[in-house]
Design a protein around this motif. Structure first.
Motif: not given
Length: 301
Positions: A279-301
């Motif tokens: 599934e394509e997951v974005t910040q908008e459909n993730s249920g996370m705030s922008k800050g949480e999403w940035r941190e999550f994305a950095r973990l996956l890089d």
């Protein structure tokens, strides 16, 4: 000079003593005892004493948990299990006492870790040395534009030179006035406990700091992190090197699960499962705030 002549003589005398003991010792830590490792321009860290080793952690765990640990076939496996499942008391069986020389502003950050026993050099009783932390030119940086408590780009050219000049001149001027205030030549002389308030936060202090391994690892997880302030991080990194020799099994587990690992919220874990399903997951459909999403994305890089 990181160590005074008297301190060097005391350390040399202690290192030359050889006392038999029946207690458990850690060869890696024995090699560090009494050695002062330089940090910053005038600071140091040295091990004064310690108690326990990897085996002490396992011994305590097996007493506490009994049958629950019998499936773990070796000490390193048990320590990794304890670290992985956030057990704390077995790690509290190990203790370390450090002698640290550090700038006052670093000490004020450090002392926020309240789970330790501390005895600091008394500026009410003794006279502080004329030693100040003056950053190396490459450690001077502007305020970060994205982090209110961090640094941005390095200062350069005339601005860097001017800042270094002011830091040095102001430190020396403050100490000159400190000496003049406490002097009893031709005057009563101000009490040391009052005169010290004129000294800047970059003056060096010293303390003995004793803590257990559980709380030490918590300190290192925060202060040896890339986001920690440089001046306290270099102390934490030096202590990491010592701990790695003291309790190698515990330190490797700490590096793996704490320093190199990550804790995911239930929301982040759900997003990861969705991604693994394609599934394509974005910040908008993730249920996370922008800050949480940035941190999550950095973990996956």
């Amino acid at each position: 000079m990181p160590l005074s002549r008297d301190q060097q003589d005391e350390i040399e005398a202690l290192r030359n003593q050889s006392v038999p003991t029946l207690r458990a010792t850690a060869p890696g830590m024995e090699a560090h005892l009494y050695t002062a490792y330089p940090v910053l321009d005038h600071g140091f860290v040295r091990v004064v004493d310690y108690m326990g080793d990897d085996a002490a952690i396992c011994q305590a765990a097996r007493v506490s948990y009994g049958r629950g640990t019998k499936s773990v076939s070796n000490d390193e496996g048990l320590i990794r299990y304890l670290m992985r499942h956030w057990h704390s008391t077995p790690f509290e069986m190990c203790e370390i006492k450090l002698h640290v020389k550090l700038p006052v502003f670093v000490a004020r950050q450090w002392i926020r870790h309240r789970t330790a026993n501390v005895n600091e050099y008394s500026a009410r009783y003794s006279i502080l040395d004329r030693e100040f932390y003056i950053p190396a030119p490459d450690a001077l940086a502007a305020q970060s534009q994205v982090n209110n408590q961090g640094r941005g780009a390095a200062l350069a050219g005339d601005e860097a030179a001017r800042v270094l000049r002011w830091l040095t001149e102001d430190s020396m001027r403050a100490y000159d006035h400190y000496e003049e205030m406490i002097s009893t030549e031709g005057q009563q002389g101000l009490a040391r406990e009052l005169a010290r308030m004129n000294l800047p936060a970059n003056v060096y202090t010293q303390w003995y700091w004793k803590t257990d391994l559980h709380n030490l690892l918590h300190f290192l997880r925060l202060r040896a992190d890339d986001h920690a302030q440089y001046e306290i991080r270099v102390y934490a990194e030096e202590i990491c090197r010592i701990v790695a020799d003291w309790v190698p099994f515990a330190y490797r587990a700490f590096e793996d699960y704490r320093m190199g690992g990550a804790t995911l919220s239930a929301t982040a874990l759900d997003c990861l499962r969705r991604m693994l399903k394609g599934e394509e997951v974005t910040q908008e459909n993730s249920g996370m705030s922008k800050g949480e999403w940035r941190e999550f994305a950095r973990l996956l890089d």
